[in-house]
Design a protein around this motif. Structure first.
Motif, PDB file in Angstrom:
ATOM      1  N   MET A 100      99.936 -55.324  78.479  1.00 45.10           N
ATOM      2  CA  MET A 100      99.458 -54.116  79.127  1.00 45.10           C
ATOM      3  C   MET A 100      97.949 -54.043  79.051  1.00 45.10           C
ATOM      4  O   MET A 100      97.328 -54.566  78.145  1.00 45.10           O
ATOM      5  CB  MET A 100     100.069 -52.877  78.461  1.00 45.10           C
ATOM      6  CG  MET A 100      99.716 -52.704  76.996  1.00 45.10           C
ATOM      7  SD  MET A 100     100.425 -51.223  76.249  1.00 45.10           S
ATOM      8  CE  MET A 100      99.598 -49.931  77.160  1.00 45.10           C
ATOM      9  N   ASN A 101      97.332 -53.408  80.054  1.00 48.62           N
ATOM     10  CA  ASN A 101      95.906 -53.216  80.035  1.00 48.62           C
ATOM     11  C   ASN A 101      95.554 -52.101  79.053  1.00 48.62           C
ATOM     12  O   ASN A 101      96.224 -51.076  78.976  1.00 48.62           O
ATOM     13  CB  ASN A 101      95.396 -52.862  81.433  1.00 48.62           C
ATOM     14  CG  ASN A 101      95.554 -54.016  82.404  1.00 48.62           C
ATOM     15  OD1 ASN A 101      95.490 -55.183  82.007  1.00 48.62           O
ATOM     16  ND2 ASN A 101      95.758 -53.700  83.667  1.00 48.62           N
ATOM     17  N   ALA A 102      94.468 -52.305  78.306  1.00 57.75           N
ATOM     18  CA  ALA A 102      94.063 -51.305  77.328  1.00 57.75           C
ATOM     19  C   ALA A 102      93.489 -50.088  78.033  1.00 57.75           C
ATOM     20  O   ALA A 102      92.944 -50.175  79.146  1.00 57.75           O
ATOM     21  CB  ALA A 102      93.035 -51.905  76.378  1.00 57.75           C
ATOM     22  N   HIS A 103      93.605 -48.940  77.381  1.00 61.70           N
ATOM     23  CA  HIS A 103      93.006 -47.723  77.916  1.00 61.70           C
ATOM     24  C   HIS A 103      91.489 -47.849  77.894  1.00 61.70           C
ATOM     25  O   HIS A 103      90.914 -48.440  76.982  1.00 61.70           O
ATOM     26  CB  HIS A 103      93.442 -46.516  77.087  1.00 61.70           C
ATOM     27  CG  HIS A 103      94.899 -46.187  77.232  1.00 61.70           C
ATOM     28  ND1 HIS A 103      95.463 -45.038  76.710  1.00 61.70           N
ATOM     29  CD2 HIS A 103      95.914 -46.847  77.837  1.00 61.70           C
ATOM     30  CE1 HIS A 103      96.755 -45.006  77.003  1.00 61.70           C
ATOM     31  NE2 HIS A 103      97.054 -46.111  77.671  1.00 61.70           N
ATOM     32  N   GLU A 104      90.841 -47.286  78.914  1.00 64.57           N
ATOM     33  CA  GLU A 104      89.384 -47.315  78.997  1.00 64.57           C
ATOM     34  C   GLU A 104      88.826 -46.085  78.294  1.00 64.57           C
ATOM     35  O   GLU A 104      89.088 -44.958  78.704  1.00 64.57           O
ATOM     36  CB  GLU A 104      88.933 -47.360  80.455  1.00 64.57           C
ATOM     37  CG  GLU A 104      89.364 -48.623  81.190  1.00 64.57           C
ATOM     38  CD  GLU A 104      88.864 -48.644  82.630  1.00 64.57           C
ATOM     39  OE1 GLU A 104      88.083 -47.735  82.986  1.00 64.57           O
ATOM     40  OE2 GLU A 104      89.251 -49.554  83.371  1.00 64.57           O
ATOM     41  N   ILE A 105      88.058 -46.313  77.243  1.00 61.45           N
ATOM     42  CA  ILE A 105      87.540 -45.208  76.446  1.00 61.45           C
ATOM     43  C   ILE A 105      86.015 -45.247  76.410  1.00 61.45           C
ATOM     44  O   ILE A 105      85.402 -46.309  76.505  1.00 61.45           O
ATOM     45  CB  ILE A 105      88.093 -45.248  75.007  1.00 61.45           C
ATOM     46  CG1 ILE A 105      87.758 -46.591  74.338  1.00 61.45           C
ATOM     47  CG2 ILE A 105      89.598 -45.016  75.000  1.00 61.45           C
ATOM     48  CD1 ILE A 105      88.182 -46.671  72.884  1.00 61.45           C
ATOM     49  N   GLU A 131      94.892 -40.600  77.621  1.00 60.77           N
ATOM     50  CA  GLU A 131      94.336 -41.785  76.977  1.00 60.77           C
ATOM     51  C   GLU A 131      94.592 -41.737  75.473  1.00 60.77           C
ATOM     52  O   GLU A 131      94.662 -40.658  74.870  1.00 60.77           O
ATOM     53  CB  GLU A 131      92.835 -41.900  77.244  1.00 60.77           C
ATOM     54  CG  GLU A 131      92.496 -42.435  78.623  1.00 60.77           C
ATOM     55  CD  GLU A 131      91.018 -42.697  78.803  1.00 60.77           C
ATOM     56  OE1 GLU A 131      90.675 -43.413  79.771  1.00 60.77           O
ATOM     57  OE2 GLU A 131      90.205 -42.186  78.013  1.00 60.77           O
ATOM     58  N   THR A 132      94.693 -42.941  74.871  1.00 60.80           N
ATOM     59  CA  THR A 132      95.061 -43.048  73.464  1.00 60.80           C
ATOM     60  C   THR A 132      94.165 -44.047  72.748  1.00 60.80           C
ATOM     61  O   THR A 132      93.784 -45.083  73.305  1.00 60.80           O
ATOM     62  CB  THR A 132      96.527 -43.499  73.319  1.00 60.80           C
ATOM     63  OG1 THR A 132      97.372 -42.550  73.979  1.00 60.80           O
ATOM     64  CG2 THR A 132      96.940 -43.617  71.862  1.00 60.80           C
ATOM     65  N   CYS A 191      89.288 -49.103  64.560  1.00 63.23           N
ATOM     66  CA  CYS A 191      90.100 -48.476  65.599  1.00 63.23           C
ATOM     67  C   CYS A 191      89.900 -49.235  66.908  1.00 63.23           C
ATOM     68  O   CYS A 191      89.004 -50.076  67.020  1.00 63.23           O
ATOM     69  CB  CYS A 191      89.737 -46.994  65.776  1.00 63.23           C
ATOM     70  SG  CYS A 191      88.018 -46.694  66.259  1.00 63.23           S
ATOM     71  N   ALA A 192      90.748 -48.915  67.898  1.00 58.18           N
ATOM     72  CA  ALA A 192      90.672 -49.603  69.190  1.00 58.18           C
ATOM     73  C   ALA A 192      91.391 -48.788  70.240  1.00 58.18           C
ATOM     74  O   ALA A 192      92.225 -47.919  69.922  1.00 58.18           O
ATOM     75  CB  ALA A 192      91.284 -51.002  69.105  1.00 58.18           C
ATOM     76  N   ALA A 193      91.090 -49.081  71.497  1.00 60.03           N
ATOM     77  CA  ALA A 193      91.825 -48.469  72.598  1.00 60.03           C
ATOM     78  C   ALA A 193      93.268 -48.950  72.571  1.00 60.03           C
ATOM     79  O   ALA A 193      93.544 -50.110  72.219  1.00 60.03           O
ATOM     80  CB  ALA A 193      91.174 -48.831  73.932  1.00 60.03           C
ATOM     81  N   LYS A 194      94.203 -48.061  72.917  1.00 57.82           N
ATOM     82  CA  LYS A 194      95.603 -48.463  72.934  1.00 57.82           C
ATOM     83  C   LYS A 194      95.804 -49.593  73.950  1.00 57.82           C
ATOM     84  O   LYS A 194      95.293 -49.536  75.070  1.00 57.82           O
ATOM     85  CB  LYS A 194      96.504 -47.288  73.288  1.00 57.82           C
ATOM     86  CG  LYS A 194      97.983 -47.631  73.199  1.00 57.82           C
ATOM     87  CD  LYS A 194      98.873 -46.440  73.455  1.00 57.82           C
ATOM     88  CE  LYS A 194     100.338 -46.819  73.323  1.00 57.82           C
ATOM     89  NZ  LYS A 194     101.239 -45.677  73.581  1.00 57.82           N
ATOM     90  N   GLY A 195      96.556 -50.594  73.547  1.00 56.53           N
ATOM     91  CA  GLY A 195      96.739 -51.785  74.373  1.00 56.53           C
ATOM     92  C   GLY A 195      96.113 -53.008  73.738  1.00 56.53           C
ATOM     93  O   GLY A 195      96.462 -54.144  74.078  1.00 56.53           O
ATOM     94  N   LEU A 217      92.017 -59.655  67.218  1.00 52.52           N
ATOM     95  CA  LEU A 217      92.088 -58.549  68.161  1.00 52.52           C
ATOM     96  C   LEU A 217      92.208 -59.159  69.549  1.00 52.52           C
ATOM     97  O   LEU A 217      91.353 -59.953  69.954  1.00 52.52           O
ATOM     98  CB  LEU A 217      90.831 -57.678  68.066  1.00 52.52           C
ATOM     99  CG  LEU A 217      90.462 -57.202  66.654  1.00 52.52           C
ATOM    100  CD1 LEU A 217      89.151 -56.426  66.687  1.00 52.52           C
ATOM    101  CD2 LEU A 217      91.569 -56.365  66.047  1.00 52.52           C
ATOM    102  N   GLU A 218      93.280 -58.814  70.271  1.00 54.08           N
ATOM    103  CA  GLU A 218      93.532 -59.402  71.578  1.00 54.08           C
ATOM    104  C   GLU A 218      93.746 -58.313  72.615  1.00 54.08           C
ATOM    105  O   GLU A 218      94.382 -57.287  72.336  1.00 54.08           O
ATOM    106  CB  GLU A 218      94.761 -60.315  71.527  1.00 54.08           C
ATOM    107  CG  GLU A 218      94.586 -61.541  70.653  1.00 54.08           C
ATOM    108  CD  GLU A 218      95.817 -62.424  70.620  1.00 54.08           C
ATOM    109  OE1 GLU A 218      95.743 -63.587  71.059  1.00 54.08           O
ATOM    110  OE2 GLU A 218      96.865 -61.941  70.147  1.00 54.08           O
TER     111      GLU A 218
END
Length: 263
Positions: A1-6, A26-27, A121-125, A151-152
């Motif tokens: 899945m594509n990560a959320h853009e934060i 967004e998460t 921490c990181a964007a979900k995805g 981290l991928e």
């Protein structure tokens, strides 16, 4: 899945925190214990692993979370989702003095390798897993740095470095020798191995460990001046003994005062 853009902003100098702005739905995913504050409308939820693999069933989620235990991390992570109207902000703080490093995984071809306790921490995805070096010497003698996290994905991640942060871009074939605990992270093009320091005096009396890491370019490497393990060792070494008081380093009596005090 594509990560959320934060979107994000980093505040502070030596004790930093990162403020992340979330659009509705967004998460962001964070390690337990890194939360600082959040605005109303954001919901916190504890999940297995990093939440990047929701379609693998309970067994897949358990396997994903179980791998985290090999790096010394917990089974669970925490998500923060904006269920409100409009943009909301949530902040995460550094665990000890140092710098927060933003890592855009798109700039590193979807993968970045970091110390096992560096992830914040990181964007979900973004998938947070473990990176094993296949060489036997690295696995047996790597010490605090031989099991690395990876981290991928294609989103933003944030890692933490202790003390002063140094970024070095290695050219093809260029080698950098580093204390294993001083490695913050590096991109996947960098080859990582463990090398014997050599010399009987260095081994017995050097005080710097028997092995160090060799990083061979090309690629970007982040190095920290104050690993948490080194900070903890110094604190423990200078802590007063149970039931006693400590004559500080700046005391007029100094060592004599500690001797008289029974330390």
């Amino acid at each position: 899945m594509n990560a959320h853009e934060i979107d994000y902003e980093i505040f502070g100098e030596e004790m930093q925190f990162v403020e992340i702005e979330l659009d509705p739905q967004e998460t962001v995913v964070a390690e337990a214990g890194s939360f600082m504050m959040m605005e109303d409308g954001i919901k916190m939820e504890t999940i297995f692993g990093d939440g990047s693999r929701q379609s693998g069933g309970i067994f897949g989620k358990l396997m994903n979370a179980g791998k985290r235990m090999l790096t010394g991390e917990g089974l669970f992570m925490t998500t923060y989702t904006n269920y409100g109207h409009g943009k909301k902000k949530v902040s995460f703080a550094s665990p000890y003095p140092g710098k927060i490093v933003p890592i855009d995984l798109q700039e590193y071809n979807g993968k970045f390798i970091c110390q096992k306790d560096a992830f914040l921490c990181a964007a979900k995805g973004v998938a947070v897993g473990i990176e094993f070096n296949r060489k036997l010497g690295t696995g047996l003698f790597g010490g605090e740095g031989f099991i690395m996290q990876k981290l991928e994905g294609d989103g933003m991640s944030f890692i933490h470095a202790g003390g002063t942060l140094h970024k070095k871009v290695l050219q093809p074939g260029e080698v950098l020798k580093v204390d294993t605990g001083c490695i913050v992270g590096f991109e996947q093009t960098v080859n990582y191995d463990i090398e014997f320091v050599g010399g009987i005096k260095n081994t017995l009396f050097g005080g710097e460990g028997v092995f160090f890491a060799t990083l061979r370019g090309p690629g970007t490497v982040y190095v920290q001046s104050l690993p948490f393990s080194r900070l903890a060792d110094r604190i423990i070494a200078h802590a007063p003994s149970a039931g006693g008081s400590s004559q500080g380093e700046g005391s007029i009596l100094g060592g004599l005062g500690r001797l008289m005090d029974g330390d």
